[in-house]
Design an enzyme around this catalytic site. Sequence first.
Site, PDB file in Angstrom:
ATOM      1  N   HIS A   1     -49.795  45.993 -13.263  1.00  0.00           N
ATOM      2  CA  HIS A   1     -49.673  47.007 -14.325  1.00  0.00           C
ATOM      3  C   HIS A   1     -49.364  48.379 -13.735  1.00  0.00           C
ATOM      4  O   HIS A   1     -48.491  49.107 -14.239  1.00  0.00           O
ATOM      5  CB  HIS A   1     -50.974  47.061 -15.126  1.00  0.00           C
ATOM      6  CG  HIS A   1     -50.997  48.109 -16.186  1.00  0.00           C
ATOM      7  ND1 HIS A   1     -50.327  47.974 -17.385  1.00  0.00           N
ATOM      8  CD2 HIS A   1     -51.596  49.328 -16.238  1.00  0.00           C
ATOM      9  CE1 HIS A   1     -50.511  49.056 -18.126  1.00  0.00           C
ATOM     10  NE2 HIS A   1     -51.283  49.887 -17.451  1.00  0.00           N
TER      11      HIS A   1
ATOM     12  N   THR B   1     -52.515  49.997  -0.131  1.00  0.00           N
ATOM     13  CA  THR B   1     -53.083  51.050  -0.979  1.00  0.00           C
ATOM     14  C   THR B   1     -54.457  51.426  -0.440  1.00  0.00           C
ATOM     15  O   THR B   1     -55.236  50.559  -0.038  1.00  0.00           O
ATOM     16  CB  THR B   1     -53.211  50.594  -2.434  1.00  0.00           C
ATOM     17  OG1 THR B   1     -54.079  49.458  -2.513  1.00  0.00           O
ATOM     18  CG2 THR B   1     -51.842  50.206  -3.001  1.00  0.00           C
TER      19      THR B   1
ATOM     20  N   GLU C   1     -56.480  46.937 -18.579  1.00  0.00           N
ATOM     21  CA  GLU C   1     -56.886  48.286 -18.196  1.00  0.00           C
ATOM     22  C   GLU C   1     -57.116  49.113 -19.462  1.00  0.00           C
ATOM     23  O   GLU C   1     -56.223  49.204 -20.306  1.00  0.00           O
ATOM     24  CB  GLU C   1     -55.803  48.958 -17.334  1.00  0.00           C
ATOM     25  CG  GLU C   1     -55.403  48.153 -16.097  1.00  0.00           C
ATOM     26  CD  GLU C   1     -56.542  48.003 -15.118  1.00  0.00           C
ATOM     27  OE1 GLU C   1     -57.240  49.005 -14.861  1.00  0.00           O
ATOM     28  OE2 GLU C   1     -56.741  46.885 -14.613  1.00  0.00           O
TER      29      GLU C   1
ATOM     30  N   GLY D   1     -53.647  41.549  -8.374  1.00  0.00           N
ATOM     31  CA  GLY D   1     -53.929  41.011  -9.689  1.00  0.00           C
ATOM     32  C   GLY D   1     -53.207  41.770 -10.791  1.00  0.00           C
ATOM     33  O   GLY D   1     -52.304  42.573 -10.539  1.00  0.00           O
ATOM     34  N   ASP D   2     -53.642  41.525 -12.033  1.00  0.00           N
ATOM     35  CA  ASP D   2     -52.984  42.115 -13.195  1.00  0.00           C
ATOM     36  C   ASP D   2     -53.035  43.638 -13.182  1.00  0.00           C
ATOM     37  O   ASP D   2     -52.086  44.300 -13.619  1.00  0.00           O
ATOM     38  CB  ASP D   2     -53.625  41.572 -14.475  1.00  0.00           C
ATOM     39  CG  ASP D   2     -53.419  40.069 -14.617  1.00  0.00           C
ATOM     40  OD1 ASP D   2     -52.284  39.610 -14.461  1.00  0.00           O
ATOM     41  OD2 ASP D   2     -54.406  39.356 -14.895  1.00  0.00           O
TER      42      ASP D   2
ATOM     43  N   THR E   1     -53.025  45.661 -10.533  1.00  0.00           N
ATOM     44  CA  THR E   1     -52.035  46.162  -9.574  1.00  0.00           C
ATOM     45  C   THR E   1     -50.624  46.008 -10.122  1.00  0.00           C
ATOM     46  O   THR E   1     -49.778  46.909  -9.986  1.00  0.00           O
ATOM     47  CB  THR E   1     -52.155  45.413  -8.234  1.00  0.00           C
ATOM     48  OG1 THR E   1     -53.492  45.519  -7.753  1.00  0.00           O
ATOM     49  CG2 THR E   1     -51.207  45.992  -7.205  1.00  0.00           C
TER      50      THR E   1
ATOM     51  N   ASP F   1     -36.544  38.305 -25.169  1.00  0.00           N
ATOM     52  CA  ASP F   1     -35.821  38.385 -26.444  1.00  0.00           C
ATOM     53  C   ASP F   1     -35.858  39.771 -27.086  1.00  0.00           C
ATOM     54  O   ASP F   1     -35.350  39.969 -28.194  1.00  0.00           O
ATOM     55  CB  ASP F   1     -36.363  37.349 -27.430  1.00  0.00           C
ATOM     56  CG  ASP F   1     -37.831  37.566 -27.787  1.00  0.00           C
ATOM     57  OD1 ASP F   1     -38.473  38.444 -27.161  1.00  0.00           O
ATOM     58  OD2 ASP F   1     -38.342  36.855 -28.662  1.00  0.00           O
TER      59      ASP F   1
END
Length: 297
Positions: free
Chosen positions: A73, A43, A274, A68-69, A71, A217
Amino acid sequence: MAQFKKAMLIYNGNAGQKNIEKTLAQTVPLLSLHIDELILKPTRQPKDAYQFCREIDETVELLIILGGDGTVHECMNGIGGLTNRPAVAILPGGTCNDFSRTLGIPQQMQKAAQVIVDGTEKKVDLIKAEDRYLLNFWGIGLIAETSNNINDKEKAVLGKISYFTSAIRTLQQTDPFYVHIQTEEEDWEEEAVIVLVMNGHYIGTNKIDLPNAAIDDGKAEILICRNTSFSALKEIFSMNREELEDFTGDLSLIQASRIHIHTQEEMEVDTDGEVYMKAPSTLEILKQHLTFIVPTK
């Protein structure tokens, strides 16, 4: 695990050259032995990861996210609406890597790559909020204000601890807000300081071990906190299943597959770390919408 014919690996092309070269050297040779065609996609600009995923070829059987979170997301929003979605694997390269922890993925890069080679597939829920997707959590109140108040310099130095230093600073600035939560079974109306809708089990590397919580679930856990005290915040981030069998006092818990959260005033929302969405909002849990590669044990 069956050998993949074609996979795409997305990573931050703007990261420090030595760091990314080291990470790729730790992972790509191993992956290449088990994947016939491995496409590397660095990127360069914001939203590149989203665009790569939106345009992913149907022949790509596996999407590998090195990051990380944030990316993760961005990639979830790229593939969430696709008809043909590849399986997903995470190489945790961020500060907290919360959803990779929920999946039980090792935080050491070579071990995480080994999971991709000899792991197994697991179906996982995805949450749709209006026209966006999220994997780990949706939150308003103190949780969103804390994310906004994190100092970038502090985050670089303190890492995951910066989340809690920001939370402490934010505590005294947070006022209760009115919230009306409607689900298929509940109609809940009160003042709160935090509303969390959770699919994952970690925030800021801290496990929130809610009763009956599962990522496959078709239901999310809605956690409501009514108190701005530090003890209430500490309780959320140090809870365990035994303590939460009976919710009393400052905390309430609801499970639901479709959720409407109404606030009197427009509020900022934290989605997987974010902050860009607004409440009021309607959330729908898409049961077992994605397939992830997880450790066999």
